[in-house]
Scaffold this active site. Sequence first.
Site, PDB file in Angstrom:
ATOM      1  N   LYS A   1      42.661  43.744 116.430  1.00 53.90           N
ATOM      2  CA  LYS A   1      42.094  45.068 116.150  1.00 53.90           C
ATOM      3  C   LYS A   1      43.018  45.881 115.253  1.00 53.90           C
ATOM      4  O   LYS A   1      42.580  46.548 114.334  1.00 53.90           O
ATOM      5  CB  LYS A   1      41.859  45.798 117.474  1.00 53.90           C
ATOM      6  CG  LYS A   1      41.275  47.202 117.324  1.00 53.90           C
ATOM      7  CD  LYS A   1      39.850  47.134 116.847  1.00 53.90           C
ATOM      8  CE  LYS A   1      39.215  48.504 116.664  1.00 53.90           C
ATOM      9  NZ  LYS A   1      37.987  48.408 115.849  1.00 53.90           N
TER      10      LYS A   1
ATOM     11  N   LYS B   1      30.911  42.451 108.317  1.00 56.35           N
ATOM     12  CA  LYS B   1      30.438  42.534 109.712  1.00 56.35           C
ATOM     13  C   LYS B   1      29.863  41.201 110.154  1.00 56.35           C
ATOM     14  O   LYS B   1      30.129  40.726 111.245  1.00 56.35           O
ATOM     15  CB  LYS B   1      29.348  43.596 109.823  1.00 56.35           C
ATOM     16  CG  LYS B   1      29.495  44.920 110.385  1.00 56.35           C
ATOM     17  CD  LYS B   1      30.584  45.439 111.198  1.00 56.35           C
ATOM     18  CE  LYS B   1      31.966  45.051 110.922  1.00 56.35           C
ATOM     19  NZ  LYS B   1      32.919  46.015 110.532  1.00 56.35           N
TER      20      LYS B   1
ATOM     21  N   HIS C   1      26.769  35.777  86.583  1.00 55.80           N
ATOM     22  CA  HIS C   1      28.001  35.369  85.902  1.00 55.80           C
ATOM     23  C   HIS C   1      28.709  34.258  86.658  1.00 55.80           C
ATOM     24  O   HIS C   1      29.926  34.119  86.564  1.00 55.80           O
ATOM     25  CB  HIS C   1      28.901  36.587  85.691  1.00 55.80           C
ATOM     26  CG  HIS C   1      28.268  37.622  84.812  1.00 55.80           C
ATOM     27  ND1 HIS C   1      28.168  37.469  83.451  1.00 55.80           N
ATOM     28  CD2 HIS C   1      27.624  38.772  85.120  1.00 55.80           C
ATOM     29  CE1 HIS C   1      27.518  38.510  82.943  1.00 55.80           C
ATOM     30  NE2 HIS C   1      27.169  39.308  83.953  1.00 55.80           N
TER      31      HIS C   1
ATOM     32  N   TRP D   1      49.779  37.489 120.170  1.00 55.19           N
ATOM     33  CA  TRP D   1      49.017  36.986 119.022  1.00 55.19           C
ATOM     34  C   TRP D   1      50.043  36.259 118.165  1.00 55.19           C
ATOM     35  O   TRP D   1      50.911  36.877 117.554  1.00 55.19           O
ATOM     36  CB  TRP D   1      48.394  38.165 118.278  1.00 55.19           C
ATOM     37  CG  TRP D   1      47.406  37.795 117.224  1.00 55.19           C
ATOM     38  CD1 TRP D   1      46.074  37.511 117.395  1.00 55.19           C
ATOM     39  CD2 TRP D   1      47.644  37.717 115.811  1.00 55.19           C
ATOM     40  NE1 TRP D   1      45.486  37.252 116.189  1.00 55.19           N
ATOM     41  CE2 TRP D   1      46.423  37.361 115.197  1.00 55.19           C
ATOM     42  CE3 TRP D   1      48.768  37.891 114.998  1.00 55.19           C
ATOM     43  CZ2 TRP D   1      46.291  37.195 113.828  1.00 55.19           C
ATOM     44  CZ3 TRP D   1      48.637  37.720 113.624  1.00 55.19           C
ATOM     45  CH2 TRP D   1      47.403  37.377 113.065  1.00 55.19           C
TER      46      TRP D   1
ATOM     47  N   ARG E   1      42.786  43.764 121.141  1.00 59.54           N
ATOM     48  CA  ARG E   1      43.736  43.663 120.036  1.00 59.54           C
ATOM     49  C   ARG E   1      43.861  42.236 119.508  1.00 59.54           C
ATOM     50  O   ARG E   1      44.357  42.024 118.414  1.00 59.54           O
ATOM     51  CB  ARG E   1      45.121  44.156 120.485  1.00 59.54           C
ATOM     52  CG  ARG E   1      45.137  45.620 120.839  1.00 59.54           C
ATOM     53  CD  ARG E   1      46.433  46.012 121.486  1.00 59.54           C
ATOM     54  NE  ARG E   1      47.545  45.999 120.553  1.00 59.54           N
ATOM     55  CZ  ARG E   1      47.868  46.989 119.740  1.00 59.54           C
ATOM     56  NH1 ARG E   1      47.150  48.079 119.742  1.00 59.54           N
ATOM     57  NH2 ARG E   1      48.896  46.899 118.930  1.00 59.54           N
TER      58      ARG E   1
ATOM     59  N   GLU F   1      32.813  38.233 110.174  1.00 59.93           N
ATOM     60  CA  GLU F   1      33.943  38.291 111.110  1.00 59.93           C
ATOM     61  C   GLU F   1      33.539  37.996 112.546  1.00 59.93           C
ATOM     62  O   GLU F   1      34.361  37.509 113.322  1.00 59.93           O
ATOM     63  CB  GLU F   1      34.712  39.611 110.999  1.00 59.93           C
ATOM     64  CG  GLU F   1      33.990  40.853 111.445  1.00 59.93           C
ATOM     65  CD  GLU F   1      34.853  42.115 111.303  1.00 59.93           C
ATOM     66  OE1 GLU F   1      36.078  42.035 111.362  1.00 59.93           O
ATOM     67  OE2 GLU F   1      34.260  43.193 111.129  1.00 59.93           O
TER      68      GLU F   1
ATOM     69  N   CYS G   1      49.699  41.736 119.165  1.00 60.66           N
ATOM     70  CA  CYS G   1      50.202  41.723 120.544  1.00 60.66           C
ATOM     71  C   CYS G   1      49.964  43.061 121.246  1.00 60.66           C
ATOM     72  O   CYS G   1      49.892  44.106 120.610  1.00 60.66           O
ATOM     73  CB  CYS G   1      51.699  41.462 120.546  1.00 60.66           C
ATOM     74  SG  CYS G   1      52.157  40.018 119.608  1.00 60.66           S
TER      75      CYS G   1
ATOM     76  N   ASN H   1      56.357  43.434 120.331  1.00 58.01           N
ATOM     77  CA  ASN H   1      55.248  43.407 119.381  1.00 58.01           C
ATOM     78  C   ASN H   1      55.861  43.659 118.013  1.00 58.01           C
ATOM     79  O   ASN H   1      56.629  44.603 117.863  1.00 58.01           O
ATOM     80  CB  ASN H   1      54.250  44.524 119.760  1.00 58.01           C
ATOM     81  CG  ASN H   1      53.075  44.595 118.819  1.00 58.01           C
ATOM     82  OD1 ASN H   1      52.903  43.738 117.966  1.00 58.01           O
ATOM     83  ND2 ASN H   1      52.252  45.623 118.967  1.00 58.01           N
ATOM     84  N   GLY H   2      55.568  42.793 117.039  1.00 62.13           N
ATOM     85  CA  GLY H   2      56.120  42.990 115.700  1.00 62.13           C
ATOM     86  C   GLY H   2      56.737  41.698 115.181  1.00 62.13           C
ATOM     87  O   GLY H   2      56.505  40.627 115.745  1.00 62.13           O
TER      88      GLY H   2
ATOM     89  N   GLU I   1      30.535  45.862 103.365  1.00 56.78           N
ATOM     90  CA  GLU I   1      30.717  46.085 104.800  1.00 56.78           C
ATOM     91  C   GLU I   1      29.751  45.205 105.611  1.00 56.78           C
ATOM     92  O   GLU I   1      30.129  44.614 106.625  1.00 56.78           O
ATOM     93  CB  GLU I   1      30.519  47.576 105.126  1.00 56.78           C
ATOM     94  CG  GLU I   1      30.653  47.950 106.583  1.00 56.78           C
ATOM     95  CD  GLU I   1      32.012  47.583 107.213  1.00 56.78           C
ATOM     96  OE1 GLU I   1      32.943  47.186 106.498  1.00 56.78           O
ATOM     97  OE2 GLU I   1      32.097  47.668 108.460  1.00 56.78           O
TER      98      GLU I   1
HETATM   99  O1  M6R Z   1      42.846  50.234 111.658  1.00 56.11           O
HETATM  100  P1  M6R Z   1      42.427  50.084 110.218  1.00 56.11           P
HETATM  101  O2  M6R Z   1      41.213  50.884 109.883  1.00 56.11           O
HETATM  102  O3  M6R Z   1      43.556  50.358 109.270  1.00 56.11           O
HETATM  103  O4  M6R Z   1      42.051  48.559 110.059  1.00 56.11           O
HETATM  104  C1  M6R Z   1      41.665  48.033 108.823  1.00 56.11           C
HETATM  105  C2  M6R Z   1      41.052  46.682 108.979  1.00 56.11           C
HETATM  106  O5  M6R Z   1      41.950  45.811 109.614  1.00 56.11           O
HETATM  107  C3  M6R Z   1      39.744  46.711 109.770  1.00 56.11           C
HETATM  108  O6  M6R Z   1      38.810  47.557 109.193  1.00 56.11           O
HETATM  109  C4  M6R Z   1      39.169  45.276 109.866  1.00 56.11           C
HETATM  110  O7  M6R Z   1      38.755  44.850 108.610  1.00 56.11           O
HETATM  111  C5  M6R Z   1      38.029  45.191 110.875  1.00 56.11           C
HETATM  112  N1  M6R Z   1      38.056  43.900 111.489  1.00 56.11           N
HETATM  113  C6  M6R Z   1      36.684  45.352 110.295  1.00 56.11           C
HETATM  114  O8  M6R Z   1      35.679  45.256 111.232  1.00 56.11           O
END
Ligand code: M6R
Length: 613
Positions: free
Chosen positions: A608, A490, A509, A76, A27, A493, A2, A102-103, A486
């Site tokens: 985010k 990428k 395996h 959210w 976010r 997501e 949020c 938010n929370g 990574e």
């Molecule tokens: O703000 P942070 O670096 O702690 O966030 C960690 C993950 O939530 C963040 O890296 C997430 O995996 C991203 N969507 C990756 O692109």
Amino acid sequence: MCGIVGYTGDQQAAPILLAGLEKLEYRGYDSAGLAVRDGERVPEVVKAKGRLRALAEKTDNGRAMRGNCGIGHTRWATHGEPSENNAHPHCTDDRSVVAVHNGIIENYQEIREKLIKNGYTFYSDTDTEVAVKLIDHYYKKYNEGPLDAMARAMMRIRGTYALAVMFKDYPEEIFVARQDNPMIIGVGEGESFIASDVPPLLPYTRKVYYIGNQELGRLHKGEVTFYNIDQEEIQKELVTIEWDAEAAEKGGYEHFMIKEIHEQPRAVRDTLNSVIRDGHIDLTEAGLSDDVIRSLKRIYIVACGSAYHAGVAAQYVIEDLARIPVRVELASEFRYRNPILEENSLVIIISQSGETADSLAALRLAKSQGVPTMAIVNVVGSTIAREADHIFYTLAGPEIAVATTKAYSTQLVAGYLLGVQFAHVRGTITEEKYEELLAALQELPDQIAKLLEDDKERIQWFAAKYANAKDVFFIGRGIDYAVSMEGSLKLKEISYIHSEAYAAGELKHGTISLIEDGILVVSILTQEALYEKMISNMVEVKCRGAYLMGLTTAGNYNIEDTVDFAVYIPKTDEHFTPSLAVVPLQLLGYYVSVSKGLDVDKPRNLAKSVTVE
Ligand code: M6R
């Protein structure tokens, strides 16, 4: 997660709130709403499901809501489906209390039952409505004013919150409270602002306060007073934000993600320059003395998502160069597994936002066991940055796209810098090697820039060709395995294509049974000692029908005998290849998402800054 905004001043609030919410769109959200009041009148509340555009249309871009004081929210969903009814702001039936939150209120069921017994009814499924009505209950019962009602509610509530509340009897004022969720208060000439993050504030002010846990704030026009939970006034430092407003705009790029990919040379250079002085790495600002570095027996790196992947790369570098055992863990696992943290250890938390709930909990766990902590964080003043014993700021600047690129790149660099410096101080590398490594590090920004220049179009073409893939595998060995993770994240997501990262030697395996005709296998092979082994693993999948993309170092041109599509990165020290190898993988994810016409910067279901566990 949020997003919250708030405004009180002399301007019309609604357009400012809408513009602020737009800056928080990254976010992640599924509905939005505003509450605006004109002088003493009760607040008008307007909400809409879906994109912010719907709320803007409903309110004629805010023009239809008159008033100089208001709060806004992008939701959210956590409790209750995404709907207009569950969207914030939430209010009491007489609108004497209106709030955004938010929370997560963990004990909301129990509080709800108590309130029902006191005659309250509920129109939504949210925990926020429960918090609003609890505040209202205390406000009316004790008649001691907003701060008293909120402080009582804070003592009753279990969970996390950033709350912004308007009380009917207090025109032109907003009351805020915080526990483990981000909230920043900005002040300008005769106006005050609230936001979950810095970007909404930048067009109006650089002067901000960070409100702490279990603290309350009372905002008037251009003036803020802070209190602890006992309602005693407390003084807070007014901080100046250094980020410029343009850094949080798209600046001519189609998406934030591609803009941020292009900002990597600058971000990496700034992060390097922040600690390299006169040809040496200087970690004194992070508070890591040579004595502490020499005494280290073990390092734990704890993080989530891409930050975890940066941690895996750092593990290879630190162990290889400095010969300190490193254990990398997912914060969500670490926090619940009752870890045994040895003496003379250092726990390093990596986080772009500095607000990730699991990473924050891991940090607190380490601190509670008396183990020194260090945070590698991008957002200045974030909770993790404030609570860690030592802080290493990455200088990526504001990162808006949900899929991290430049922040990840700076996290990698922070890991290298620690590895090189630890090795130097502990004498596990020669002076000559130290200088060589520093020189290689300083070349990285230009090498990344060159890669972006040379590879963009080829990757774009390749991405369009593979945009309809159903499954993709990323394989690598050693530090290339960290990059595979990574690259895979990428792609999946933002393109919604299923993909997995595998240590190449592990394929046979089990996973190799998934390889079939035409499946794309992205192979990363930048480590000379592992090159032949990788080629063998690649041949194994190729002869089972895989289509191979190979990502290797310039000079390894014989790779063309094995792969269908080759991408080369410039030569660097092998410890630092992740910084270069990740760039084509970021471009691949980005262009696949663009080819599929998806919302690159705001992928579905994602947020985010993950402030709930
Ligand atoms: O703000 P942070 O670096 O702690 O966030 C960690 C993950 O939530 C963040 O890296 C997430 O995996 C991203 N969507 C990756 O692109």
